[in-house]
Write an enzyme that holds these catalytic residues in place. Structure first.
Site, PDB file in Angstrom:
ATOM      1  N   HIS A  16       0.820  -1.206   0.000  1.00 15.34           N
ATOM      2  CA  HIS A  16       0.000   0.000   0.000  1.00 15.34           C
ATOM      3  C   HIS A  16       0.859   1.263   0.000  1.00 15.34           C
ATOM      4  O   HIS A  16       2.052   1.240   0.317  1.00 15.34           O
ATOM      5  CB  HIS A  16      -0.945   0.016   1.208  1.00 15.34           C
ATOM      6  CG  HIS A  16      -0.227   0.063   2.529  1.00 15.34           C
ATOM      7  ND1 HIS A  16       0.342   1.217   3.024  1.00 15.34           N
ATOM      8  CD2 HIS A  16       0.019  -0.897   3.450  1.00 15.34           C
ATOM      9  CE1 HIS A  16       0.899   0.968   4.199  1.00 15.34           C
ATOM     10  NE2 HIS A  16       0.721  -0.317   4.473  1.00 15.34           N
ATOM     11  N   GLU A  87      -1.904  -7.379   7.450  1.00 18.52           N
ATOM     12  CA  GLU A  87      -0.557  -7.232   7.999  1.00 18.52           C
ATOM     13  C   GLU A  87      -0.371  -8.090   9.248  1.00 18.52           C
ATOM     14  O   GLU A  87      -1.337  -8.556   9.864  1.00 18.52           O
ATOM     15  CB  GLU A  87      -0.305  -5.744   8.311  1.00 18.52           C
ATOM     16  CG  GLU A  87       1.078  -5.408   8.874  1.00 18.52           C
ATOM     17  CD  GLU A  87       2.250  -5.789   7.966  1.00 18.52           C
ATOM     18  OE1 GLU A  87       2.434  -6.997   7.719  1.00 18.52           O
ATOM     19  OE2 GLU A  87       2.996  -4.886   7.546  1.00 18.52           O
TER      20      GLU A  87
END
Length: 202
Positions: A16, A87
């Site tokens: 990202h 994550e």
């Protein structure tokens, strides 16, 4: 293993764009944090490169920063949420910088030590392995929008390395990696591209 009758599998691993915590070095697991203005520009800069690829699937982490990167990169309409792309769960270390963690646990490294109240390296390796196994029979290009530490876990597990070496793979925000197979030896998984950041156009 790639299928000789179909295009070989290529996994485009996309981190990202920049966030405030990425700038400060704070560990961002489950915390929902927006992209910075620069991070949005980084995500948009992915669009020309990714737009040249005919993706068979687009998968994204459930976290806002990954989903927004996917959207700005032009692939949001095709995206499916994949929980395994989230994550690392940092537990008690969520929001802390490496320097702050080092005060609590000198010499700490996430790929070696894991996080109290969060995931161990073995758990993250298992999660990466499950995801890779679920995609192993596919063919063609698949986009995976994910995060800094988990992207590295995917890379090392793809080529059969232990999770502990993941920290040796540098990774910038809004970067592209490609996990694929050696054209000369189509059963051998390789990292075909890593940490590539498209130049911003315009």
């Amino acid at each position: 293993m790639s299928n000789p009758h179909n295009p070989p599998l290529q996994l485009f691993v996309i981190r990202h764009g920049e966030t405030e915590w990425a700038l400060s070095g704070q560990h961002t697991g489950v915390t929902e944090i927006a992209l910075t203005a620069h991070g949005e520009d980084e995500a948009r800069a992915l669009a020309p490169t990714l737009g040249e690829v005919a993706f068979t699937r687009v998968l994204t982490s459930p976290r806002q920063r990954a989903r927004r990167t996917c959207e700005l990169a032009g692939l949001g309409a095709a995206a499916e949420i994949e929980p395994n792309l989230a994550e690392w769960l940092y537990g008690e270390y969520e929001g802390l910088t490496p320097a702050e963690i080092d005060q609590r646990q000198p010499g700490w490294e996430v790929f070696r030590n894991g996080c109290p109240g969060g995931e161990t390296p073995e758990q993250v390796a298992d999660r990466a392995d499950r995801l890779l196994q679920s995609l192993g029979a596919a063919s063609g290009a698949i986009a995976l929008f994910t995060h800094g530490h988990f992207a590295r876990a995917l890379a090392v597990r793809w080529i059969g390395l232990p999770i502990g070496v993941g920290g040796r793979f540098a990774l910038r925000t809004a970067s592209i990696g490609i996990l694929g197979y050696d054209p000369a030896r189509p059963d051998v998984p390789v990292i075909a591209l890593w940490n590539e950041v498209p130049s911003r156009r315009g």
